[in-house]
Design a protein around this motif. Structure first.
Motif, mmCIF file in Angstrom:
data_model
loop_
_atom_site.group_PDB
_atom_site.id
_atom_site.type_symbol
_atom_site.label_atom_id
_atom_site.label_comp_id
_atom_site.label_asym_id
_atom_site.label_seq_id
_atom_site.Cartn_x
_atom_site.Cartn_y
_atom_site.Cartn_z
ATOM 1 N N SER A 107 -1.816 10.736 3.867
ATOM 2 C CA SER A 107 -2.916 9.738 2.820
ATOM 3 C C SER A 107 -2.539 8.308 3.143
ATOM 4 O O SER A 107 -3.536 7.584 3.309
ATOM 5 N N PHE A 108 -1.280 8.075 3.396
ATOM 6 C CA PHE A 108 -0.965 6.495 3.467
ATOM 7 C C PHE A 108 -1.867 6.121 4.932
ATOM 8 O O PHE A 108 -2.772 5.061 4.563
ATOM 9 N N LEU B 186 -9.252 7.322 13.490
ATOM 10 C CA LEU B 186 -7.959 7.635 12.778
ATOM 11 C C LEU B 186 -8.214 8.025 11.345
ATOM 12 O O LEU B 186 -7.591 9.037 10.774
ATOM 13 N N THR B 187 -9.370 7.541 10.815
ATOM 14 C CA THR B 187 -9.562 7.919 9.335
ATOM 15 C C THR B 187 -9.934 9.422 9.390
ATOM 16 O O THR B 187 -9.358 10.078 8.406
ATOM 17 N N VAL B 188 -10.853 9.644 10.321
ATOM 18 C CA VAL B 188 -11.258 11.292 10.276
ATOM 19 C C VAL B 188 -10.039 12.060 10.634
ATOM 20 O O VAL B 188 -9.926 13.164 10.109
ATOM 21 N N GLY B 189 -9.155 11.714 11.516
ATOM 22 C CA GLY B 189 -8.055 12.640 11.941
ATOM 23 C C GLY B 189 -7.043 12.719 10.869
ATOM 24 O O GLY B 189 -6.798 13.815 10.612
ATOM 25 N N PHE B 190 -6.569 11.660 10.085
ATOM 26 C CA PHE B 190 -5.618 11.773 9.143
ATOM 27 C C PHE B 190 -6.307 12.550 8.026
ATOM 28 O O PHE B 190 -5.729 13.059 6.974
ATOM 29 N N GLY B 191 -7.827 12.121 7.850
ATOM 30 C CA GLY B 191 -8.345 12.924 6.588
ATOM 31 C C GLY B 191 -8.429 14.309 6.786
ATOM 32 O O GLY B 191 -8.036 15.069 5.832
ATOM 33 N N TYR B 192 -8.771 15.041 7.934
ATOM 34 C CA TYR B 192 -8.488 16.454 8.048
ATOM 35 C C TYR B 192 -6.955 16.790 8.017
ATOM 36 O O TYR B 192 -6.731 17.980 7.563
ATOM 37 N N ALA B 193 -6.141 16.054 8.459
ATOM 38 C CA ALA B 193 -4.881 16.488 8.272
ATOM 39 C C ALA B 193 -4.310 16.764 7.051
ATOM 40 O O ALA B 193 -3.419 17.534 6.707
ATOM 41 N N GLN B 194 -4.964 16.011 5.939
ATOM 42 C CA GLN B 194 -4.561 15.970 4.592
ATOM 43 C C GLN B 194 -4.880 17.471 3.966
ATOM 44 O O GLN B 194 -4.177 17.781 3.126
ATOM 45 N N THR C 108 2.661 5.876 -2.671
ATOM 46 C CA THR C 108 3.472 6.543 -2.999
ATOM 47 C C THR C 108 3.580 6.989 -4.755
ATOM 48 O O THR C 108 3.720 8.270 -5.235
ATOM 49 N N ALA C 109 3.098 6.262 -5.478
ATOM 50 C CA ALA C 109 2.986 6.529 -6.868
ATOM 51 C C ALA C 109 1.888 7.342 -7.309
ATOM 52 O O ALA C 109 1.872 8.278 -7.790
ATOM 53 N N ASN C 110 0.590 7.279 -6.275
ATOM 54 C CA ASN C 110 -0.396 8.042 -6.575
ATOM 55 C C ASN C 110 0.018 9.574 -5.964
ATOM 56 O O ASN C 110 -0.576 10.578 -6.598
ATOM 57 N N SER C 111 0.594 9.563 -5.078
ATOM 58 C CA SER C 111 0.798 10.789 -4.418
ATOM 59 C C SER C 111 1.817 11.648 -5.316
ATOM 60 O O SER C 111 1.738 13.097 -5.531
ATOM 61 N N PHE C 112 2.554 10.865 -6.236
ATOM 62 C CA PHE C 112 3.643 11.688 -7.187
ATOM 63 C C PHE C 112 2.510 12.301 -8.294
ATOM 64 O O PHE C 112 2.792 13.462 -8.571
ATOM 65 N N ALA D 79 0.694 -1.242 -0.118
ATOM 66 C CA ALA D 79 -0.083 0.205 0.082
ATOM 67 C C ALA D 79 0.872 1.250 -0.032
ATOM 68 O O ALA D 79 0.504 2.254 -0.633
ATOM 69 N N TRP D 80 2.059 1.292 0.657
ATOM 70 C CA TRP D 80 2.853 2.418 0.681
ATOM 71 C C TRP D 80 3.315 2.659 -0.737
ATOM 72 O O TRP D 80 3.473 3.726 -1.117
#
Length: 393
Positions: free
Chosen positions: A186-187, A237-245, A151-155, A146-147
Motif C-alpha cells: 500500500s505504501f 506502478l499504481t496498478v501493479g501495486f494495487g493488484y498486489a495488495q 504504518t498507522a493506517n495499516s495497523f 507518508a511511511w
C-alpha cells in the motif's frame, strides 16, 4: 431514543472523517508526486546550468511550495477532528497507533519543513550541491512522513505486533508493526499514485498554456512531455501495486456494496487510465504538445487521478467496517462519548467550510501561477528581480 441518537452521531462522525480525510489527501497526493519531480528538475539544472532548466525548477517548485503550504493547514484540521470525535481509539490503541503518528510529526514533518525552508531561502546563498541536497532531503522526508502515516493506517487494517492487556493494546513487536502485510504494497501504491497525479497536473497545465499559445510554448512543451512520461510510469506502478495488495486482504473485507462501489470504480477507471497513458499518450509524447485539438481532452483528464485516489481511500476505509481496528475495536466504540448529532454537525460544517476554502484557495493560486507562466516568479528570485508590491491608499 438514546441508541438512535448515538447512531445518528456515529454516522455524522464517520462522514466528518471521510470529508476531512479526503480533502486532506488531495494535498498530500500532489505533494508526494511533485517533490521527486522538482528534485529531478533541480538535479538536471545543477548538472547543466542551463537557464531553461532553472526556469523549470523555479516554476514547478513554486507550484509545489504553494500546495505544501496550504496543505499543512488541512493537516491541522485532521488533528482537531481526531481529538474531537475518536477519543475511544486513543484510549484503546493510542500506545501503538499514536507512535508512528508522533514519529511522523517529530521526525519527518519537522525535518521536511526545515529542509524545504533551506531550499526556498537558500537560493543563491547555498553552494549549488548543498542546495540540491536540500530538495532531495525534502523528498526523502516527505516519503518518510507518508511511511509513518501508512504504518498507522495499516495497523488499523491489520493490528500486527500488538497484544491486548488490561483492555488496551500494547506494542510487543515493532518489526511486525513496520513490516505489516497491508503496508508493504500500500505504501508504494500511494507513492505511485502521487507520481501519476503530479504527471497529469503537468500535462493538464501545459495543455492549457499550449492551447492559449504564446512565447512560453517551448517551456510547456517540455513540461507536457515530462508529465506524460511521469504519468505513464506512475499509473503502471499504481496498478501493479494495487493488484498486489489483494494477496494480503483479510477475509470478509469488501463484501458490502458500500465498499465495493468505490473499489469497482477505482479499478475500472484506473485500468482505463493505464491504457490511455501507456498506449495512447506515451507513444505520442512528441506529438501531443503540437496537437491543439487534443489539449482540451488532456485538461479534462487532469482531475481523474484525484478522483481515483479518493475512491481508493474510501474503499480501503469502508472495507474494514464496522471495525476501527480490525476485529479489535468497533467504530462505535472508538467514537468519543457524549457527542450529540448537533455537536458533530457544527464541527462537520465548520471543518468542511475551512477545508473547502483551502482547496479552492490552493486551486486558485496554482491556476494563477499557470496563467502567469514561468515569469516574474518569487521562488529563487533575487530581491531586485521580485515585482514591487502594489500600493494601496
Amino acid at each position: 431514543m438514546k441508541e438512535l441518537t448515538r447512531m445518528d452521531a456515529l454516522d455524522l462522525a464517520r462522514t466528518q472523517f471521510a470529508v476531512t480525510g479526503s480533502l486532506h489527501f488531495l494535498f498530500v497526493l500532489l505533494t508526494l508526486g511533485l517533490a521527486p519531480l522538482v528534485a529531478i528538475m533541480h538535479t538536471r539544472w545543477t548538472l547543466s546550468g542551463a537557464p531553461e532548466h532553472e526556469r523549470t525548477v523555479r516554476f514547478w517548485g513554486q507550484v509545489y511550495v504553494t500546495n505544501y503550504a496550504v496543505g499543512i493547514v488541512t493537516g491541522l484540521v485532521m488533528e482537531f477532528q481526531f481529538g474531537l470525535s475518536w477519543s475511544g481509539l486513543s484510549r484503546y490503541a493510542g500506545d501503538v497507533f499514536g507512535a508512528p503518528l508522533a514519529m511522523e510529526t517529530l521526525v519527518a514533518f519537522f525535518l521536511e519543513s526545515t529542509f524545504l525552508g533551506l531550499w526556498i531561502f537558500g537560493w543563491g546563498r547555498l553552494p549549488k550541491w548543498l542546495h540540491l541536497a536540500c530538495i532531495w532531503a525534502v523528498t526523502l522526508t516527505a516519503y518518510a512522513s507518508a511511511w509513518f502515516i501508512m504504518t498507522a493506517n495499516s495497523f488499523l487494517q491489520n493490528p500486527a505486533g500488538a497484544v491486548e492487556r488490561g483492555g488496551r493494546l500494547e506494542l510487543v513487536d515493532a518489526a511486525a508493526l513496520f513490516t505489516n502485510k497491508t503496508l508493504v504494497f500500500s505504501f508504494p501504491h500511494v507513492l505511485s499514485a502521487g507520481l501519476f497525479t503530479a504527471g497529469m497536473v503537468l500535462v493538464g497545465a501545459s495543455a492549457y498554456r499550449l492551447r492559449r499559445g504564446g512565447e512560453d510554448a517551448a517551456f510547456f512543451t517540455r513540461s507536457m512531455r515530462t508529465g506524460i512520461v511521469t504519468a505513464a510510469l506512475g499509473i503502471t506502478l499504481t496498478v501493479g501495486f494495487g493488484y498486489a495488495q489483494f494477496g494480503g486482504i483479510q477475509e470478509g473485507k469488501f463484501k458490502g456494496d458500500t465498499a465495493a462501489t468505490p473499489l469497482a470504480l477505482m479499478m475500472d477507471v484506473g485500468n482505463l487510465m493505464f491504457f490511455v497513458a501507456v498506449f495512447l499518450m506515451l507513444p505520442l509524447v512528441r506529438f501531443l504538445p503540437r496537437w491543439r485539438w487534443t489539449h482540451r481532452l488532456l485538461m479534462i483528464l487532469t482531475p481523474v487521478p484525484f478522483v481515483l485516489a479518493i475512491c481508493g481511500w474510501l474503499a480501503r476505509e469502508l472495507g474494514r467496517q464496522p471495525w476501527m481496528v480490525w476485529k479489535k475495536l468497533t467504530v462505535a466504540d472508538a467514537m468519543s462519548p457524549g457527542l450529540t448529532p448537533g455537536m458533530i454537525t457544527v464541527s462537520l460544517v465548520g471543518f468542511t467550510a475551512v477545508l473547502g476554502l483551502l482547496a479552492l484557495t490552493d486551486y486558485a493560486l496554482i491556476a494563477r501561477l499557470v496563467r502567469r507562466g514561468p515569469r516574474d516568479l518569487d521562488l529563487g528570485a533575487a530581491a531586485e528581480e521580485r515585482p514591487a508590491p502594489a500600493l494601496s491608499y
